[in-house]
Design an enzyme around this catalytic site. Sequence first.
Site, mmCIF file in Angstrom:
data_model
loop_
_atom_site.group_PDB
_atom_site.id
_atom_site.type_symbol
_atom_site.label_atom_id
_atom_site.label_comp_id
_atom_site.label_asym_id
_atom_site.label_seq_id
_atom_site.Cartn_x
_atom_site.Cartn_y
_atom_site.Cartn_z
ATOM 1 N N HIS A 1 -24.262 39.576 -19.299
ATOM 2 C CA HIS A 1 -23.923 40.824 -18.642
ATOM 3 C C HIS A 1 -23.239 40.673 -18.092
ATOM 4 C CE1 HIS A 1 -28.107 42.461 -19.402
ATOM 5 N NE2 HIS A 1 -28.969 41.137 -19.833
ATOM 6 N N SER B 1 -36.237 45.149 -19.195
ATOM 7 C CA SER B 1 -36.058 46.231 -18.847
ATOM 8 C C SER B 1 -36.550 47.316 -19.521
ATOM 9 C CB SER B 1 -34.414 45.853 -19.697
ATOM 10 O OG SER B 1 -34.358 45.623 -20.579
ATOM 11 N N ASN C 1 -35.427 37.563 -31.023
ATOM 12 C CA ASN C 1 -36.615 36.232 -31.862
ATOM 13 C C ASN C 1 -37.827 36.474 -31.830
ATOM 14 O OD1 ASN C 1 -36.163 35.562 -28.261
ATOM 15 N ND2 ASN C 1 -38.015 36.149 -28.468
ATOM 16 N N THR D 1 -29.589 45.493 -12.873
ATOM 17 C CA THR D 1 -30.444 44.609 -12.101
ATOM 18 C C THR D 1 -31.955 44.949 -12.767
ATOM 19 O OG1 THR D 1 -29.426 45.782 -10.024
ATOM 20 C CG2 THR D 1 -31.950 45.361 -10.711
ATOM 21 N N HIS D 2 -33.012 43.751 -12.467
ATOM 22 C CA HIS D 2 -34.282 43.367 -13.647
ATOM 23 C C HIS D 2 -34.965 43.460 -12.220
ATOM 24 C CE1 HIS D 2 -31.279 41.984 -16.931
ATOM 25 N NE2 HIS D 2 -32.361 42.306 -17.857
ATOM 26 N N GLU E 1 -43.697 35.676 -22.776
ATOM 27 C CA GLU E 1 -44.872 36.222 -22.464
ATOM 28 C C GLU E 1 -45.845 35.127 -23.477
ATOM 29 O OE1 GLU E 1 -42.954 37.738 -24.185
ATOM 30 O OE2 GLU E 1 -42.300 38.886 -21.997
ATOM 31 N N SER F 1 -28.088 41.984 -23.454
ATOM 32 C CA SER F 1 -27.848 41.174 -24.166
ATOM 33 C C SER F 1 -27.431 41.148 -25.948
ATOM 34 C CB SER F 1 -28.895 39.950 -24.374
ATOM 35 O OG SER F 1 -29.999 39.520 -22.839
#
Length: 267
Positions: A67, A208, A231, A89-90, A189, A35
């Site tokens: 992506h 990632s 952020n 791929t995550h 989180e 990103s």
Amino acid sequence: MSESQDPDALAATAARTLAELTGVERHDIALTLGSGWGKAADVIGETVAVVPAEEVPGFHGSAVPGHSGTLRSIRLANGAHALIIGARTHLYEGRGVRAVVHGVRTAAAAGARVMILTNGAGGIDPAFGAGEAVLISDHINLTATSPLEGAHFVDLTDLYAPRLREIARNVAPEIAEGVYVQLPGPHYETPAEIHYLRAIGGQIVGMSTGLEAIAARAAGMEVLGLSLVTNPAAGMGDPLSHEEVLAAGRAAEPRLAELLSRIVARL
């Protein structure tokens, strides 16, 4: 990707297919653009070919907004070729760890000796502001898994190559360095978790890069990691949203593209 398939054999097949589709026999470096980093693919060199990811064995179209879902071959000014992996791929997609690191292994099979991994991340260290690029100095893997299988012991002491980090610092002396934490996601989180991550030495956090970096090192590649702080992490600012991540990435794209272009030119 079937769990019964040998991951190295699949990567070799993918590399051969990539060579056929792009007309480029060997790629010298590879970049996975997360990103905020995608625009770099337009400025680091001349595009030779763009291949939809699903046309290459083991790859899938991107499941994450921001992506590209493609593999792009780029000829650099020095005549070398770069492979841009826009189909990351995550782990949270549920395809397994082999799928997560397939892009890295394919890059190695295609000849790449340098792997540049980029991402958008939350800022744990309050010294890192939104929109800032951070050089990854080390990472903490909290995914509770590894891309390595069996008795395959790999030294990660200098996982993020000092040589490559020195090049990045020479290009951008002002760039900060920090410890990246990979969590599995896809949820963000909690504030308590961010407090814990900060206590154990984490400075930026995302979903990632860490597993990919381990696989790249195991494949014999030098690794450079870069994060865009999109952020402040949970509890350190406003409530989090993926739209905020995308907006921060769009705002930073031209600056990040120029930074990455200058780094690649010195490799």
